[in-house]
Design a protein around this motif. Structure first.
Motif, PDB file in Angstrom:
ATOM      1  N   SER A 149       0.839  -1.201   0.000  1.00  8.47           N
ATOM      2  CA  SER A 149       0.000   0.000   0.000  1.00  8.47           C
ATOM      3  C   SER A 149       0.874   1.252   0.000  1.00  8.47           C
ATOM      4  N   THR A 150       0.450   2.246  -0.741  1.00 11.81           N
ATOM      5  CA  THR A 150       1.188   3.506  -0.799  1.00 11.81           C
ATOM      6  C   THR A 150       1.026   4.323   0.477  1.00 11.81           C
ATOM      7  N   THR A 151       0.150   3.880   1.369  1.00 13.75           N
ATOM      8  CA  THR A 151      -0.057   4.615   2.623  1.00 13.75           C
ATOM      9  C   THR A 151       0.823   4.091   3.756  1.00 13.75           C
TER      10      THR A 151
END
Length: 276
Positions: A149-151
């Protein structure tokens, strides 16, 4: 960090190559004692060294004829079973860790039949093609990989295998299956996945001892369902692309502490950079 190398570490002085353990992907004529590809291996399963067909040393089933990657999921299972028999028979099934912090990753192998079904269904899992290789969903064995995930606070957006840190008292096998269940929804039971072998641990750039657990996805009903908190997407890449790297492969020898180097492998596979 990210990474789909799935290799083992064999230290040579102050240099840790993180190369794949020799033997398992190569053809061998050694008799197979049991078909590990037909079912999951128990984490505490042992081999009787006096039984017929048990290999005492992995060198006994080292390559005899060729070094080409296995062409079918059945051949992969057979070679891994030989390898795991040898490791267990030689007392190497539980090697020493390479660092205080431990993690495990699942290396989920998928047959061309299941890959084809995913590609033709509503599954969001994509398939990477190799330049000059078989590549498509009909091109042999595939590895299921994820993009983080990019988060996430670390290694956001990078490619990874399903996995994570071992919980206290948890075996490598248990940790890898638990993480795969949490990240992509793979049920951790014998009806869905067959554990084939455990490879020697390798040292990550973050100084974590990581144990790869190789398994075959056997459930016809399972399709990857990414946990949005941890995984953005899943994709399939031919196993051939990691065993016979060819184009798009490179490596760097990184000095992770004064006087000690570790080899980090890079595979550009389609739009994905797989490293570790």
């Amino acid at each position: 960090g990210g990474g789909g190398g799935g290799g083992g570490s064999r230290s040579a002085g102050s240099f840790i190559p993180n190369e794949p353990p020799s033997g398992w992907w190569k053809e061998s004529s050694t008799p197979l004692r049991h078909p590990a590809c037909l079912g999951a291996l128990s984490s505490d399963e042992t081999r009787d060294s006096g039984s017929s067909g048990v290999v005492q040393d992995s060198a006994a089933f080292a390559p005899t004829t060729r070094m080409t990657p296995p062409a079918s999921i059945e051949e992969v299972c057979e070679r891994l079973a030989r390898y795991w028999d040898g490791e267990c028979g030689a007392g190497r099934s539980t090697p020493e860790t390479l660092a205080p912090r431990q993690a495990s990753v699942l290396v989920p192998l998928v047959s061309s039949q299941i890959a084809m079904e995913w590609a033709q269904s509503s599954s969001s899992t994509t398939v990477v093609r190799l330049e000059g290789g078989s590549g498509g969903v009909d091109g042999g064995v595939h590895v299921l990989l994820c993009t983080r995930s990019t988060t996430l606070s670390s290694h956001a957006g990078e490619v990874c295998l399903p996995g994570g840190k071992n919980e206290p008292g948890e075996s490598d096998r248990e940790a890898a299956l638990r993480e795969a269940h949490e990240e992509v929804g793979l049920p951790p039971d014998a009806a869905a996945v067959a554990v084939l072998a455990q490879l020697p641990p390798f040292l990550s750039k973050g100084m974590v001892s990581v144990r790869p657990v190789v398994a075959r996805i056997i459930s016809q009903d399972f399709t990857p369902t990414p946990n949005a908190d941890e995984v953005d997407a899943t994709f399939l890449c031919p196993l051939e692309g990691f065993l016979s790297p060819g184009g798009g492969y490179s490596y760097k020898d990184w000095e992770f502490m004064p006087g000690r180097h570790i080899r980090v492998h890079y595979f550009q596979r389609g739009p994905h950079l797989v490293w570790g």
